[in-house]
Scaffold this active site. Sequence first.
Site, PDB file in Angstrom:
ATOM      1  N   ARG A  14       0.800  -1.222   0.000  1.00 40.77           N
ATOM      2  CA  ARG A  14       0.000   0.000   0.000  1.00 40.77           C
ATOM      3  C   ARG A  14       0.840   1.284   0.000  1.00 40.77           C
ATOM      4  O   ARG A  14       0.311   2.376  -0.171  1.00 40.77           O
ATOM      5  CB  ARG A  14      -0.974  -0.011   1.186  1.00 40.77           C
ATOM      6  CG  ARG A  14      -2.169  -0.935   0.923  1.00 40.77           C
ATOM      7  CD  ARG A  14      -3.218  -0.756   1.970  1.00 40.77           C
ATOM      8  NE  ARG A  14      -2.807  -1.362   3.235  1.00 40.77           N
ATOM      9  CZ  ARG A  14      -3.272  -0.990   4.421  1.00 40.77           C
ATOM     10  NH1 ARG A  14      -4.163  -0.018   4.513  1.00 40.77           N
ATOM     11  NH2 ARG A  14      -2.870  -1.587   5.516  1.00 40.77           N
ATOM     12  N   GLN A  71      12.074 -14.278   5.738  1.00 35.83           N
ATOM     13  CA  GLN A  71      10.782 -14.936   5.539  1.00 35.83           C
ATOM     14  C   GLN A  71      10.500 -14.861   4.031  1.00 35.83           C
ATOM     15  O   GLN A  71      10.200 -13.787   3.513  1.00 35.83           O
ATOM     16  CB  GLN A  71       9.689 -14.200   6.328  1.00 35.83           C
ATOM     17  CG  GLN A  71       8.340 -14.879   6.255  1.00 35.83           C
ATOM     18  CD  GLN A  71       7.224 -13.998   6.775  1.00 35.83           C
ATOM     19  OE1 GLN A  71       7.303 -12.769   6.741  1.00 35.83           O
ATOM     20  NE2 GLN A  71       6.168 -14.622   7.266  1.00 35.83           N
ATOM     21  N   GLY A 131      -6.611  -5.548  15.262  1.00 37.92           N
ATOM     22  CA  GLY A 131      -7.153  -6.651  16.032  1.00 37.92           C
ATOM     23  C   GLY A 131      -7.762  -6.109  17.320  1.00 37.92           C
ATOM     24  O   GLY A 131      -7.216  -5.187  17.926  1.00 37.92           O
ATOM     25  N   ASN A 160      -5.105  -4.222  19.558  1.00 37.14           N
ATOM     26  CA  ASN A 160      -3.802  -4.872  19.681  1.00 37.14           C
ATOM     27  C   ASN A 160      -2.764  -4.066  18.919  1.00 37.14           C
ATOM     28  O   ASN A 160      -2.915  -3.813  17.726  1.00 37.14           O
ATOM     29  CB  ASN A 160      -3.913  -6.288  19.089  1.00 37.14           C
ATOM     30  CG  ASN A 160      -2.565  -6.968  18.973  1.00 37.14           C
ATOM     31  OD1 ASN A 160      -1.658  -6.683  19.758  1.00 37.14           O
ATOM     32  ND2 ASN A 160      -2.440  -7.865  18.014  1.00 37.14           N
ATOM     33  N   ASN A 218       1.227   2.377   6.825  1.00 32.12           N
ATOM     34  CA  ASN A 218       0.857   1.462   5.738  1.00 32.12           C
ATOM     35  C   ASN A 218       0.785   2.168   4.396  1.00 32.12           C
ATOM     36  O   ASN A 218       0.908   1.540   3.358  1.00 32.12           O
ATOM     37  CB  ASN A 218      -0.491   0.813   6.032  1.00 32.12           C
ATOM     38  CG  ASN A 218      -0.424  -0.056   7.277  1.00 32.12           C
ATOM     39  OD1 ASN A 218       0.428  -0.935   7.380  1.00 32.12           O
ATOM     40  ND2 ASN A 218      -1.282   0.213   8.234  1.00 32.12           N
ATOM     41  N   ASN A 376      41.636  22.617  -7.297  1.00 30.97           N
ATOM     42  CA  ASN A 376      42.145  21.397  -6.649  1.00 30.97           C
ATOM     43  C   ASN A 376      42.072  20.177  -7.553  1.00 30.97           C
ATOM     44  O   ASN A 376      42.656  19.158  -7.261  1.00 30.97           O
ATOM     45  CB  ASN A 376      41.372  21.123  -5.353  1.00 30.97           C
ATOM     46  CG  ASN A 376      39.898  20.899  -5.591  1.00 30.97           C
ATOM     47  OD1 ASN A 376      39.307  21.498  -6.480  1.00 30.97           O
ATOM     48  ND2 ASN A 376      39.293  20.040  -4.796  1.00 30.97           N
TER      49      ASN A 376
HETATM   50  C1  UD1 Z   1      -1.386  -7.091  13.008  1.00 31.54           C
HETATM   51  C2  UD1 Z   1      -2.117  -7.852  14.105  1.00 31.54           C
HETATM   52  C3  UD1 Z   1      -3.280  -7.009  14.607  1.00 31.54           C
HETATM   53  C4  UD1 Z   1      -2.756  -5.680  15.106  1.00 31.54           C
HETATM   54  C5  UD1 Z   1      -1.973  -4.993  14.007  1.00 31.54           C
HETATM   55  C6  UD1 Z   1      -1.321  -3.746  14.554  1.00 31.54           C
HETATM   56  C7  UD1 Z   1      -1.915 -10.215  13.511  1.00 31.54           C
HETATM   57  C8  UD1 Z   1      -2.587 -11.382  12.936  1.00 31.54           C
HETATM   58  N1  UD1 Z   1      -2.613  -9.097  13.562  1.00 31.54           N
HETATM   59  O1  UD1 Z   1      -2.298  -6.929  11.947  1.00 31.54           O
HETATM   60  O2  UD1 Z   1      -3.951  -7.669  15.658  1.00 31.54           O
HETATM   61  O3  UD1 Z   1      -3.842  -4.868  15.508  1.00 31.54           O
HETATM   62  O4  UD1 Z   1      -0.934  -5.853  13.524  1.00 31.54           O
HETATM   63  O5  UD1 Z   1      -0.725  -3.045  13.530  1.00 31.54           O
HETATM   64  O6  UD1 Z   1      -0.776 -10.316  13.901  1.00 31.54           O
HETATM   65  N2  UD1 Z   1       4.803  -9.237   8.855  1.00 31.54           N
HETATM   66  C9  UD1 Z   1       5.800 -10.115   8.488  1.00 31.54           C
HETATM   67  N3  UD1 Z   1       5.464 -11.240   7.796  1.00 31.54           N
HETATM   68  C10 UD1 Z   1       4.197 -11.545   7.466  1.00 31.54           C
HETATM   69  C11 UD1 Z   1       3.178 -10.635   7.843  1.00 31.54           C
HETATM   70  C12 UD1 Z   1       3.505  -9.514   8.539  1.00 31.54           C
HETATM   71  O7  UD1 Z   1       6.964  -9.879   8.770  1.00 31.54           O
HETATM   72  O8  UD1 Z   1       3.993 -12.601   6.851  1.00 31.54           O
HETATM   73  C13 UD1 Z   1       5.158  -8.010   9.579  1.00 31.54           C
HETATM   74  C14 UD1 Z   1       4.856  -6.777   8.749  1.00 31.54           C
HETATM   75  O9  UD1 Z   1       6.018  -6.373   8.021  1.00 31.54           O
HETATM   76  C15 UD1 Z   1       4.484  -5.768   9.802  1.00 31.54           C
HETATM   77  C16 UD1 Z   1       3.892  -6.597  10.935  1.00 31.54           C
HETATM   78  O10 UD1 Z   1       4.357  -7.917  10.726  1.00 31.54           O
HETATM   79  O11 UD1 Z   1       5.617  -5.061  10.300  1.00 31.54           O
HETATM   80  C17 UD1 Z   1       2.400  -6.547  10.947  1.00 31.54           C
HETATM   81  O12 UD1 Z   1       1.898  -7.051   9.739  1.00 31.54           O
HETATM   82  P1  UD1 Z   1       0.536  -6.537   9.115  1.00 31.54           P
HETATM   83  O13 UD1 Z   1       0.235  -7.331   7.932  1.00 31.54           O
HETATM   84  O14 UD1 Z   1       0.586  -5.074   8.978  1.00 31.54           O
HETATM   85  O15 UD1 Z   1      -0.475  -6.942  10.292  1.00 31.54           O
HETATM   86  P2  UD1 Z   1      -1.921  -6.459  10.441  1.00 31.54           P
HETATM   87  O16 UD1 Z   1      -2.779  -7.233   9.539  1.00 31.54           O
HETATM   88  O17 UD1 Z   1      -1.967  -4.994  10.357  1.00 31.54           O
HETATM   89 CA    CA Z   2      -0.221  -3.069   9.650  1.00 33.56          CA
END
Ligand code: UD1
Ligand code: CA
Length: 450
Positions: A14, A71, A131, A160, A218, A376
């Site tokens: 995004r 990852q 969350g 969360n 984001n 220079n």
């Molecule tokens: C996550 C939480 C949500 C919380 C929110 C806060 C979960 C399932 N949900 O949601 O409860 O309110 O963060 O911002 O955890 N990332 C990885 N690998 C992945 C997916 C994500 O490294 O496969 C990292 C992303 O780079 C990021 C963070 O984890 O820094 C959060 O990922 P994101 O997809 O933004 O989580 P949300 O769906 O926003």
């Molecule tokens: Ca996020």
Amino acid sequence: MKRVLILAGGLGKRMRSPKPKVLHEILEKPLISWVIDAASAAGITKIGVVLGHNSEEVQNVLPTGVEVYIQSKQLGTADAVKCARNFLDGKVVVLYGDAPLIKPETIKRLASSEADMSILTAKVSDPTGYGRIVRENGRISKIVEQADANEETLKINEINSGMYAFKSEALKFALDKIKSSNKKGEYYLTDAVEILLNNDYKVDTIEVEDSQEILGANTQRELANLAKIARERILDDLMEKGVTIEDPTSTFIGPDVNVEAGVIVKPFTFIYGKTTIESESVIGPQTTLRDTFVGRNSYVVRSECEGADISNGCGVGPFSRLRPGTRLEKNVKIGNFVEVKNSHIFEGVKAQHLTYLGDATVEENTNIGAGTITCNYDGIRKNKTFIGKNAFIGSNTALVAPVEIGEGALIGAGSVITENVPSFALALGRARQVNKEKWVLKKMEENHEK
Ligand code: UD1
Ligand code: CA
């Protein structure tokens, strides 16, 4: 030992930018560096990072000692942590690489929690996208993601942050049990709450006082919003400390800048990197400083300085440019349209107008006349110029390096100096002036006769 694991494996689609999300900058510092520095400031020395695509670019900005886990497929937050399984030991605080405003105090609070899992939560006016923290009899029972929530749950405004502290043993136990049976088909780290509670582990929550701390970026708009918050925070702290900031709305100061009480920062000023400004100096208006040191009682006005070391009582500007390797000793004056690069300028030297000093040494109290240029660069290499103390370089002098001007020497205006000048000598490197008496009148008569 306490550890911090930073999740930064997400794609950041995004942001709509070719650059990895965590390399986007706030106040010229990449998002991920904010988080790493906050962890370090909290006293945590073991830091791990989970990276996804473009991981090499991100690795370039990581300090040495940070452990990197890759990852390859973005299967969710629990999967990201799983990729760093070898890192999990003792107490582990999980942070996000795209949530740069987290404060060291909060990381400390998380790290010193007693529970097997502590969740950092916040109460917000608009919980959309986060969350939700579901409670039974006041105690957390689970976290439900936006996509999986019913209408009732969507109304909960305690969210969360995605930041947690785990005892590693509990975390590993949960990771082995987390499944991807949800709307998004991802492995949710948030599922650890129910798994741990069902197995007699202790789970609690820690609420942040300032919900801005947990904000993530984001989109580009969100990034700009975080930048605004970060900037105001820094300026507030400085003003609290006794720095005068005449116009906070047009002043940008980075997080690693050190400004002493008694400094005045004038409008439209940008101070970044590891810059230090000592007391009673005046910076601005319209000035940019990067990785620059400014001693006491100096001023820099309408100028651009990078990697410069400016001592006490100096004046720089208006319209000066100090480039890396510039070192000004006490009471040096660098004036309008003067550029200095990789040069050591001793006490009391003045170069007030239209000058370039590159790869030069200029000793005490020498006066550099308007339009002096150190030539220079010969097209192949950079050559050095040395100018002794108490010398006087006449206006519009070209000093063709390598060249040495002795102490007390005097260079006639308009000279091109290609040979060393001995101490106290007068050097003239220009054509002698010729006056042709009445030449103009004769010419006029000639023309008249035609
Ligand atoms: C996550 C939480 C949500 C919380 C929110 C806060 C979960 C399932 N949900 O949601 O409860 O309110 O963060 O911002 O955890 N990332 C990885 N690998 C992945 C997916 C994500 O490294 O496969 C990292 C992303 O780079 C990021 C963070 O984890 O820094 C959060 O990922 P994101 O997809 O933004 O989580 P949300 O769906 O926003
Ligand atoms: Ca996020």
